[in-house]
Design a protein around this motif. Structure first.
Motif, PDB file in Angstrom:
ATOM      1  N   LEU B 230      -0.514  52.241  23.865  1.00  0.00           N
ATOM      2  CA  LEU B 230      -0.378  51.205  24.885  1.00  0.00           C
ATOM      3  C   LEU B 230      -1.670  50.856  25.615  1.00  0.00           C
ATOM      4  CD1 LEU B 230       2.297  50.250  27.207  1.00  0.00           C
ATOM      5  CD2 LEU B 230       0.361  51.257  28.320  1.00  0.00           C
ATOM      6  N   PRO B 231      -2.413  51.815  26.186  1.00  0.00           N
ATOM      7  CA  PRO B 231      -3.584  51.403  26.960  1.00  0.00           C
ATOM      8  C   PRO B 231      -4.565  50.588  26.134  1.00  0.00           C
ATOM      9  CG  PRO B 231      -3.276  53.782  27.078  1.00  0.00           C
ATOM     10  CD  PRO B 231      -2.207  53.263  26.213  1.00  0.00           C
ATOM     11  N   ASP B 232      -4.810  51.002  24.887  1.00  0.00           N
ATOM     12  CA  ASP B 232      -5.752  50.255  24.058  1.00  0.00           C
ATOM     13  C   ASP B 232      -5.244  48.861  23.751  1.00  0.00           C
ATOM     14  OD1 ASP B 232      -7.463  52.342  23.979  1.00  0.00           O
ATOM     15  OD2 ASP B 232      -6.579  53.223  22.173  1.00  0.00           O
ATOM     16  N   ALA B 233      -3.990  48.797  23.307  1.00  0.00           N
ATOM     17  CA  ALA B 233      -3.455  47.490  22.908  1.00  0.00           C
ATOM     18  C   ALA B 233      -3.393  46.554  24.111  1.00  0.00           C
ATOM     19  CB  ALA B 233      -2.081  47.655  22.288  1.00  0.00           C
ATOM     20  N   TYR B 234      -2.878  47.041  25.229  1.00  0.00           N
ATOM     21  CA  TYR B 234      -2.743  46.175  26.397  1.00  0.00           C
ATOM     22  C   TYR B 234      -4.105  45.716  26.905  1.00  0.00           C
ATOM     23  CZ  TYR B 234       2.273  46.844  27.246  1.00  0.00           C
ATOM     24  OH  TYR B 234       3.642  46.829  27.161  1.00  0.00           O
ATOM     25  N   THR B 235      -5.105  46.603  26.813  1.00  0.00           N
ATOM     26  CA  THR B 235      -6.404  46.234  27.350  1.00  0.00           C
ATOM     27  C   THR B 235      -7.126  45.276  26.425  1.00  0.00           C
ATOM     28  OG1 THR B 235      -6.440  48.488  28.130  1.00  0.00           O
ATOM     29  CG2 THR B 235      -8.426  47.228  28.460  1.00  0.00           C
ATOM     30  N   GLU B 236      -7.071  45.544  25.119  1.00  0.00           N
ATOM     31  CA  GLU B 236      -7.839  44.724  24.191  1.00  0.00           C
ATOM     32  C   GLU B 236      -7.162  43.399  23.880  1.00  0.00           C
ATOM     33  OE1 GLU B 236     -10.830  45.329  23.319  1.00  0.00           O
ATOM     34  OE2 GLU B 236     -10.805  47.241  24.366  1.00  0.00           O
ATOM     35  N   ALA B 237      -5.858  43.326  24.043  1.00  0.00           N
ATOM     36  CA  ALA B 237      -5.150  42.100  23.676  1.00  0.00           C
ATOM     37  C   ALA B 237      -5.564  40.969  24.607  1.00  0.00           C
ATOM     38  CB  ALA B 237      -3.655  42.318  23.762  1.00  0.00           C
ATOM     39  N   PRO B 238      -5.533  39.743  24.098  1.00  0.00           N
ATOM     40  CA  PRO B 238      -5.728  38.615  25.002  1.00  0.00           C
ATOM     41  C   PRO B 238      -4.606  38.612  26.043  1.00  0.00           C
ATOM     42  CG  PRO B 238      -5.061  37.875  22.826  1.00  0.00           C
ATOM     43  CD  PRO B 238      -5.343  39.332  22.717  1.00  0.00           C
ATOM     44  N   SER B 239      -4.888  38.065  27.213  1.00  0.00           N
ATOM     45  CA  SER B 239      -3.953  38.230  28.337  1.00  0.00           C
ATOM     46  C   SER B 239      -2.542  37.772  28.017  1.00  0.00           C
ATOM     47  CB  SER B 239      -4.466  37.460  29.537  1.00  0.00           C
ATOM     48  OG  SER B 239      -5.738  37.909  29.841  1.00  0.00           O
ATOM     49  N   ALA B 240      -2.442  36.661  27.278  1.00  0.00           N
ATOM     50  CA  ALA B 240      -1.101  36.161  26.980  1.00  0.00           C
ATOM     51  C   ALA B 240      -0.320  37.173  26.145  1.00  0.00           C
ATOM     52  CB  ALA B 240      -1.192  34.837  26.245  1.00  0.00           C
ATOM     53  N   THR B 241      -1.025  37.823  25.225  1.00  0.00           N
ATOM     54  CA  THR B 241      -0.347  38.803  24.377  1.00  0.00           C
ATOM     55  C   THR B 241       0.080  40.012  25.198  1.00  0.00           C
ATOM     56  OG1 THR B 241      -1.865  38.085  22.685  1.00  0.00           O
ATOM     57  CG2 THR B 241      -0.544  40.014  22.202  1.00  0.00           C
ATOM     58  N   THR B 242      -0.819  40.481  26.060  1.00  0.00           N
ATOM     59  CA  THR B 242      -0.463  41.603  26.916  1.00  0.00           C
ATOM     60  C   THR B 242       0.765  41.258  27.737  1.00  0.00           C
ATOM     61  OG1 THR B 242      -2.813  41.922  27.135  1.00  0.00           O
ATOM     62  CG2 THR B 242      -1.415  43.270  28.511  1.00  0.00           C
ATOM     63  N   PHE B 243       0.764  40.034  28.237  1.00  0.00           N
ATOM     64  CA  PHE B 243       1.898  39.582  29.033  1.00  0.00           C
ATOM     65  C   PHE B 243       3.180  39.622  28.220  1.00  0.00           C
ATOM     66  CE2 PHE B 243       4.503  35.817  29.928  1.00  0.00           C
ATOM     67  CZ  PHE B 243       5.013  36.209  31.145  1.00  0.00           C
ATOM     68  N   VAL B 244       3.111  39.096  26.990  1.00  0.00           N
ATOM     69  CA  VAL B 244       4.306  39.095  26.138  1.00  0.00           C
ATOM     70  C   VAL B 244       4.760  40.517  25.855  1.00  0.00           C
ATOM     71  CG1 VAL B 244       5.088  38.604  23.808  1.00  0.00           C
ATOM     72  CG2 VAL B 244       3.879  36.867  25.089  1.00  0.00           C
ATOM     73  N   LEU B 245       3.781  41.382  25.549  1.00  0.00           N
ATOM     74  CA  LEU B 245       4.116  42.773  25.242  1.00  0.00           C
ATOM     75  C   LEU B 245       4.784  43.440  26.427  1.00  0.00           C
ATOM     76  CD1 LEU B 245       0.924  44.064  23.421  1.00  0.00           C
ATOM     77  CD2 LEU B 245       3.214  43.971  22.484  1.00  0.00           C
ATOM     78  N   SER B 246       4.185  43.268  27.595  1.00  0.00           N
ATOM     79  CA  SER B 246       4.656  44.007  28.764  1.00  0.00           C
ATOM     80  C   SER B 246       5.912  43.379  29.348  1.00  0.00           C
ATOM     81  CB  SER B 246       3.542  44.039  29.806  1.00  0.00           C
ATOM     82  OG  SER B 246       4.080  44.121  31.086  1.00  0.00           O
ATOM     83  N   ALA B 247       5.909  42.030  29.458  1.00  0.00           N
ATOM     84  CA  ALA B 247       6.996  41.387  30.175  1.00  0.00           C
ATOM     85  C   ALA B 247       8.272  41.350  29.353  1.00  0.00           C
ATOM     86  CB  ALA B 247       6.594  39.974  30.584  1.00  0.00           C
ATOM     87  N   ILE B 248       8.158  41.150  28.051  1.00  0.00           N
ATOM     88  CA  ILE B 248       9.381  40.938  27.278  1.00  0.00           C
ATOM     89  C   ILE B 248       9.570  41.954  26.163  1.00  0.00           C
ATOM     90  CG2 ILE B 248      10.702  39.277  25.950  1.00  0.00           C
ATOM     91  CD1 ILE B 248       8.589  37.289  27.528  1.00  0.00           C
ATOM     92  N   MET B 249       8.525  42.189  25.366  1.00  0.00           N
ATOM     93  CA  MET B 249       8.744  43.009  24.186  1.00  0.00           C
ATOM     94  C   MET B 249       9.146  44.434  24.549  1.00  0.00           C
ATOM     95  SD  MET B 249       6.407  42.859  20.865  1.00  0.00           S
ATOM     96  CE  MET B 249       6.367  41.114  20.651  1.00  0.00           C
ATOM     97  N   ALA B 250       8.506  44.980  25.596  1.00  0.00           N
ATOM     98  CA  ALA B 250       8.868  46.333  26.020  1.00  0.00           C
ATOM     99  C   ALA B 250      10.343  46.383  26.407  1.00  0.00           C
ATOM    100  CB  ALA B 250       8.002  46.757  27.192  1.00  0.00           C
TER     101      ALA B 250
END
Lengths: 473, 508
Positions: B230-250
């Motif tokens: 998680l820390p690597d993916a969330y940090t390296e991902a472009p913000s929109a992707t991090t948002f999608v990962l955190s807000a919905i996919m999780a």
């Protein structure tokens, strides 16, 4: 009789076409392109005939031809369809391949047809002598095709290895057949099955030894552990379209005869189920570990072929419990695997350039930047082989797992899944290289002909279409 | 309005995304088209919300047989549990298209693809269909991360991909096991999620299958010890992707536990619930503590998101109505607060070109609107009363206390950790002295500001007047818990007096 003839017609069509092409090749005015189109047309026609036979003649489950020597079942029809489709697409990729490489002749296409005829016969055979003849028709054509590029060292080495080992395989098969005939008094699969059912699997040492020899040949041809070592060099040495053809059509034919042999009687399958179980596991893991280490794309695909043989063996292990399901499961998996593999080889046929100078992983760095559509197609094929939905490969794997768990082999299903987790590594590697790296060379001149492109994209559609096709159990 | 509302919602973005991928269009066209499509999905989702009658059963059902011989079908439907995750994703995704402009065409296409796949996973009522969408939603993330990510994107991409695929393949084995068990018990092939709920598997094999599912979902959520991607993916991902990962996919991970695992493995799940709950507690504590130590605000938010997902997970594992209702509520609250914080982080990163907390300072005086919005989302994230986060976390802690006192106490404690790192970060970035990087920071533009207003209002309304939302959630959760909870555990419902009657009728 008419019905028999219709069911047998694809074989007739393909063999007569092969002979005709061989004769026409002597005529000076009959050029290579004519041969390519003629063989493609023959494959297409035979495919349509087979398709109509598959759709129309399913009123009875088994149609025996020529006094039970050949039997046509839904499974053999499906396998025949896959083989003819493979032939068609191999011709297409050959056309684009030989725009860059000039060692082809009219005989090349004729031999493709001969090989396909042998394979078709192999799917229908229910008798050891016929199986041997069909096996040899197929193998002899394939030997020549593997070594077709006579000036190439790799190709010559490949044919040497394959011919010597294949000859051993053929001899083993003949000897196994003789032993079995000595024990049972017949070479027909169902009579062997009856014998095993009444007298037990280990009743006669000749039967055991004969079965062993036949199994060895089949494992060898299917590239299953521990007879897998030839695959890498032979696939590497053969030209791209032939490698694709071997990886798909040959495997289909072998697994068809394998399933038919084991299906003859549940007792026969039960006798071998433990061996198949371990060979399936070892093939999957051995293939994976070999594939991880490869730098050449062709060798990686060869090694992944070993893994897929392992999956198909899972299907064979699950054969015993319900005879209907795994037959269609195996046919489905073969079709799904064929679409993905042929697709990759079809794309490589026009991407690898003259003399196959580009066939390593690193040669395809940044392909997506310059050729986005081809990179997309290759990614779809790789995802299908890796078993990611919504591709055909996923559905094939799903059916295999369902069959395995249904047959009570939960551990086999789980190991199959573990193996596909490992496999993700080398399938993803190419996608990562194609998409996430910058291009080091321009790929622009790699489009000498449309046929290769078109057939590649038709195969992309096939991958999705097959995934939507519901199998009937 | 439409006969196949859910299908349209799923396939409109997918088809539009594919067209965008292949059509030779410009970046701006792609962005506008993407925004238009996501707005259309939003409108359709309101239609769903309005038409949803909270019966506790699946609504908007679509059923088309796919592989009849195995009982696999194209089967969609939503209930009060999935409705809110559906709404959260439909409401939040248009924001991304408004906020991030300097990206390439493929970026928007992938966003649309991931939206469609996520909606598909939320609406799927068939296990195979669920699995298909579940895997498909990873692919756009893979490409977005690998193509548009930060400097260390490749290791991060491989990590998240291999982790999730390993998890989901284990899930594949487990779901086939479920279907085969169903076939053995009833003689009928089916992959329907509802029918799997009729099973109550226990025994050693069932426990293995349970863990197959749980590992897949724990990786997606992520729960300790499967959080390292998680820390690597969330940090390296472009913000929109991090948002999608955190807000919905999780959340779809949590949703999977609720929808698939608990109904099918009631007894086994109850046996291991405490273990899972402790995994949740550990991940919220551990990630919270790790967040305090971060020097990079995006990484800090990544840990904070994981920490709060731990709370949501505890809500599920507590297996009672309050906790589950709180979980659904908190899923929306987390998406609108912690998820939205990633959008703010993206804006911050785009404008200041730095992710280091120490490079920033004094933003509040330069960008008051930005600071205000950030503060609202942050306070909702830490669960300040009056914001949506409070209601959800309160209900979860209440339920967790009923489940196990220590779990409840630890859950409460971890909220304090959350307050620590959030407020400390806020102090350093928005107050204190202005630094070089933050010198030229511009406030949100009018469009950006207006885009965030609905979200901010939603946070406040959900915090002050939760009743209309709870009313839609509760029938489903109550019915669900009644069906799932092992006998012997008494359930009392504090939130709505109408529910005990329903509980008794459903409990058989």
């Amino acid at each position: 009789m008419t019905n028999d003839f219709i069911l047998f017609f694809p074989v007739v069509l393909v063999s007569l076409g092969a002979i005709g092409l061989m004769l026409a090749g002597t005529c000076r005015c009959f050029r290579l392109e004519h041969a390519a189109w003629a063989s493609g047309g023959l494959f297409g026609l035979a495919f349509l005939v087979q398709l109509s036979a598959t759709l129309a003649c399913d009123h009875s489950l088994y149609n025996s031809l020529f006094k039970d020597i050949l039997v046509v079942s839904p499974f053999s029809k499906a396998a025949g369809l896959v083989i003819l489709g493979c032939g068609l697409f191999s011709v297409c990729s050959s056309i684009s391949y030989f725009k860059r490489n000039n060692f082809s002749g009219v005989e090349y296409y004729s031999l493709l047809l001969f090989a396909a005829a042998g394979m078709l016969l192999l799917t229908m055979t229910r008798e050891l002598v016929t199986a041997f003849i069909a096996l040899e028709i197929m193998s002899l054509a394939i030997y020549v095709l593997v070594g077709y590029d006579r000036d190439n060292v790799l190709s010559t080495e490949a044919v040497m290895k394959y011919l010597v080992l294949g000859a051993f395989g053929g001899a083993f098969f003949a000897m196994g057949g003789a032993f079995i005939f000595g024990a049972v008094g017949s070479t027909k699969f169902h009579l062997i099955g009856n014998f095993v059912a009444t007298n037990g699997f280990s009743a006669s040492p000749a039967l055991l030894a004969g079965g062993f020899f036949i199994m060895v040949t089949l494992f060898f041809k299917a590239a299953a552990f521990p007879f897998h070592a030839w695959v890498l060099d032979v696939y590497d040495g053969a030209s791209m379209p032939i490698t694709g053809f071997m990886a798909t059509a040959l495997k289909t034919a072998i697994f068809a005869v394998f399933a038919n042999f084991l299906l003859a009687d549940a007792a026969l399958q039960q006798g071998w189920v433990n061996v198949l179980f371990y060979i399936a596991i070892l093939s999957m893991f051995m293939g994976n570990f070999i594939a991880i280490g490869q730098n050449s794309l062709k060798r990686m695909l060869a090694a992944s072929g070993i893994v897929h043989s392992g999956y198909l063996l899972i299907g064979l292990v699950a054969l015993g419990s319900q005879q209907q399901i795994p037959g269609s499961v195996i046919a489905y998996y073969l079709a799904a695997y064929a679409a993905g593999t042929l697709g990759i080889f079809s794309a490589l046929s026009f991407l690898s350039g003259k003399g196959e100078q580009w066939k390593n992983f690193n040669d395809f760095k940044g392909l997506a930047k310059t050729n986005p559509y081809t990179a997309f197609a290759i990614s779809i094929f790789l995802l299908s082989m890796a078993g990611i939905p919504p591709t055909a490969g996923f559905m094939g794997k799903l059916y295999i797992i369902i069959a395995a768990i249904k047959a009570g082999h939960v551990s086999l299903a789980v190991l199959g899944i573990v193996s596909s987790i490992i496999a993700m590594w080398y399938y993803l590697r190419l996608i990562v290289l194609m998409y996430f790296h910058e291009a080091e060379r321009s790929f622009v001149e790699e489009y000498p002909c449309r046929v290769g492109m078109v057939s590649t994209f038709v195969l992309v559609l096939c991958v999705f279409a097959i995934s939507l096709y519901p199998i009937a159990l | 309005m439409f006969a196949h509302l859910l299908s349209v919602m799923i396939f409109l973005p997918i088809v539009a995304g594919l067209i965008l991928l292949f059509a030779p269009l410009g970046r701006t066209t792609a962005r506008v088209a993407g925004f238009g499509v996501s707005l259309a999905v939003l409108v359709l989702s309101f239609d769903v919300y309005a038409g949803f009658t909270a019966t506790g059963k699946l609504e908007f059902v679509e059923y088309i047989p796919w592989i009849p011989s195995l009982g696999i079908a194209y089967h969609l439907g939503i209930d009060g549990i999935s409705l809110f995750i559906l709404m959260a994703s439909a409401v939040l995704l248009p924001l991304v298209f408004v906020l991030f402009g300097t990206r390439s065409k493929g970026y928007y296409a992938n966003l649309l693809l991931v939206e469609g796949a996520m909606l598909g996973a939320i609406c799927a009522a068939d296990l195979v269909l669920f699995y298909v969408f579940w895997e498909v939603m990873l692919l756009p993330v893979f490409f977005m991360l690998g193509l548009y990510g930060g400097p260390n994107k490749l290791p991060a991409t491989l990590k998240i991909t291999l982790y999730t695929i390993a998890g989901s393949l284990l899930m594949l084995a487990s779901l086939v096991y479920l279907a085969v068990q169903y076939h053995t018990l009833t003689g009928e092939w089916s992959f329907s999620i509802e029918k799997m709920g009729l099973l109550n598997l226990s025994g050693q094999a069932a426990a293995v299958a349970l863990f197959g599912f749980m590992i897949a979902f724990a990786i997606k959520i992520p729960l300790f010890p499967f959080h390292t991607w998680l820390p690597d993916a969330y940090t390296e991902a472009p913000s929109a992707t991090t948002f999608v990962l955190s807000a919905i996919m999780a959340k779809i991970g949590v949703y999977g536990v609720i929808r698939v695992v608990m109904p099918a493995f009631e007894m086994e799940f109850a046996r291991y619930a405490l273990l899972f709950a402790y995994a949740g507690v550990i991940s919220m504590m551990y990630c919270g503590l790790a967040a305090i130590a971060q020097k990079d605000y995006k990484r800090m938010l990544a840990f904070s998101s994981a920490s709060h997902m731990g709370i949501i997970a505890v809500g599920v594992f507590s297996m009672n109505v309050q906790a589950l209702t709180g979980t659904i509520y908190q899923i929306v609250a987390h998406a609108t607060s912690t998820g939205v914080l990633f959008l703010f982080a993206g804006i911050l990163e785009e404008r200041t070109r730095t992710r280091a907390i120490n490079d920033l300072g004094g933003l509040a005086s330069k960008a008051p609107v930005f600071a205000l919005f950030f503060a609202i989302a942050m306070l909702a994230s830490v669960g300040l009363p009056g914001t949506s986060g409070f209601i959800g976390e309160f209900l979860i802690i209440l339920g967790a206390l009923k489940f196990n006192v220590w779990i409840g106490v630890f859950t409460g404690l971890s909220l304090i950790i959350g307050v620590c790192y959030m407020l400390w970060m806020f102090q350093r970035v928005f107050f204190e002295k202005s630094k070089a990087a933050s010198e030229s920071f511009k406030d949100l533009s009018l469009v950006e500001g207006l885009a965030f207003v609905p979200v901010m209002l939603l946070i406040l309304i959900m915090g002050i007047y939760p009743h209309p939302f709870l009313r839609k959630i509760e029938p489903s959760t109550a019915q669900y818990i009644a069906a799932v909870a092992p006998s012997g555990v008494t359930q009392t419902v504090a939130v709505s007096p109408a529910l005990p009657a329903e509980l008794t009728t459903e409990k058989n």
